[in-house]
Write a protein that holds these residues in place. Structure first.
Motif, PDB file in Angstrom:
ATOM      1  N   VAL A   1      50.019 -39.485 -12.498  1.00  0.00           N
ATOM      2  CA  VAL A   1      49.087 -39.200 -11.409  1.00  0.00           C
ATOM      3  C   VAL A   1      48.397 -40.491 -10.971  1.00  0.00           C
ATOM      4  O   VAL A   1      47.957 -41.281 -11.803  1.00  0.00           O
ATOM      5  N   ASN A   2      48.319 -40.687  -9.661  1.00  0.00           N
ATOM      6  CA  ASN A   2      47.562 -41.825  -9.132  1.00  0.00           C
ATOM      7  C   ASN A   2      46.083 -41.474  -9.061  1.00  0.00           C
ATOM      8  O   ASN A   2      45.722 -40.363  -8.680  1.00  0.00           O
ATOM      9  N   HIS A   3      45.253 -42.450  -9.412  1.00  0.00           N
ATOM     10  CA  HIS A   3      43.804 -42.310  -9.241  1.00  0.00           C
ATOM     11  C   HIS A   3      43.327 -43.503  -8.428  1.00  0.00           C
ATOM     12  O   HIS A   3      43.580 -44.651  -8.789  1.00  0.00           O
TER      13      HIS A   3
ATOM     14  N   PRO B   1      47.248 -56.643  -9.398  1.00  0.00           N
ATOM     15  CA  PRO B   1      48.282 -55.617  -9.304  1.00  0.00           C
ATOM     16  C   PRO B   1      47.710 -54.222  -9.032  1.00  0.00           C
ATOM     17  O   PRO B   1      48.429 -53.332  -8.598  1.00  0.00           O
ATOM     18  N   LEU B   2      46.403 -54.032  -9.232  1.00  0.00           N
ATOM     19  CA  LEU B   2      45.779 -52.731  -9.011  1.00  0.00           C
ATOM     20  C   LEU B   2      45.306 -52.530  -7.576  1.00  0.00           C
ATOM     21  O   LEU B   2      45.158 -51.398  -7.123  1.00  0.00           O
ATOM     22  N   LEU B   3      45.049 -53.619  -6.851  1.00  0.00           N
ATOM     23  CA  LEU B   3      44.427 -53.507  -5.533  1.00  0.00           C
ATOM     24  C   LEU B   3      45.442 -53.023  -4.491  1.00  0.00           C
ATOM     25  O   LEU B   3      46.448 -53.675  -4.248  1.00  0.00           O
TER      26      LEU B   3
ATOM     27  N   GLU C   1      41.325 -49.680  -5.810  1.00  0.00           N
ATOM     28  CA  GLU C   1      42.207 -49.967  -6.934  1.00  0.00           C
ATOM     29  C   GLU C   1      42.969 -48.685  -7.249  1.00  0.00           C
ATOM     30  O   GLU C   1      42.371 -47.621  -7.353  1.00  0.00           O
ATOM     31  N   ARG C   2      44.280 -48.803  -7.398  1.00  0.00           N
ATOM     32  CA  ARG C   2      45.096 -47.621  -7.673  1.00  0.00           C
ATOM     33  C   ARG C   2      45.609 -47.698  -9.111  1.00  0.00           C
ATOM     34  O   ARG C   2      46.319 -48.617  -9.476  1.00  0.00           O
ATOM     35  N   PHE C   3      45.202 -46.709  -9.908  1.00  0.00           N
ATOM     36  CA  PHE C   3      45.620 -46.596 -11.303  1.00  0.00           C
ATOM     37  C   PHE C   3      46.617 -45.453 -11.448  1.00  0.00           C
ATOM     38  O   PHE C   3      46.489 -44.431 -10.773  1.00  0.00           O
TER      39      PHE C   3
END
Length: 153
Positions: A63-65, A34-36, A55-57
């Protein structure tokens, strides 16, 4: 460096060759975690694929990292049609390292048994968090693979 091994075994209604073909393609990993969010900069050399994955956190839900990771992928098909495997390494900023292996064994009645193994190495203080996230990804990967590779009967 603290480390742990996580394993998850499950059945997929697809032969090892179908699993190998799917997991040997870096683009197919989008949605398996789910992060990729992105795969880019693919290079193929001597049977090995190197690529960059993002990977998007979401931090605090605001905020997206983007965590840019380097991935090495090897596909093993020497034992087809009965067995195959995909394995490799992930190098992430912040000192998180992961070796992974997906081993597929054919069932006599069809389908495959999948053994998903992860070896995590993290800086002190991150192992529990990384292992919790990785275990959740393993469970989701099993569900997504089953859906993607479901044979029509």
């Amino acid at each position: 460096m603290p480390s742990t091994e996580l394993t998850h075994s499950y059945e997929i209604d697809a032969p090892p060759a179908a699993l190998l073909a799917h997991l040997a393609e870096p683009q197919n990993y989008i949605g398996l975690s789910p992060l990729l969010a992105e795969v880019r900069d693919m290079r193929h050399e001597d049977g090995v694929t190197h690529y960059v994955a993002v990977e998007r956190f979401r931090i605090l839900g605001l905020v997206n990292h983007d965590n840019v990771i380097r991935v090495t992928l090897h596909a093993e098909d020497a034992r087809l049609p009965a067995e195959a495997a995909v394995h490799g390494q992930v190098v992430s900023p912040g000192g998180v390292r992961m070796a992974y292996r997906f081993a597929f064994t054919a069932h006599p009645a069809g389908g495959s048994q999948v053994l998903d193994t992860l070896h995590l190495h993290t800086p002190p203080g991150l192992l529990r968090y990384a292992a919790t996230k990785a275990a959740a990804v393993q469970a989701e990967r099993a569900r997504v693979l089953a859906h993607r590779l479901r044979r029509d009967t």
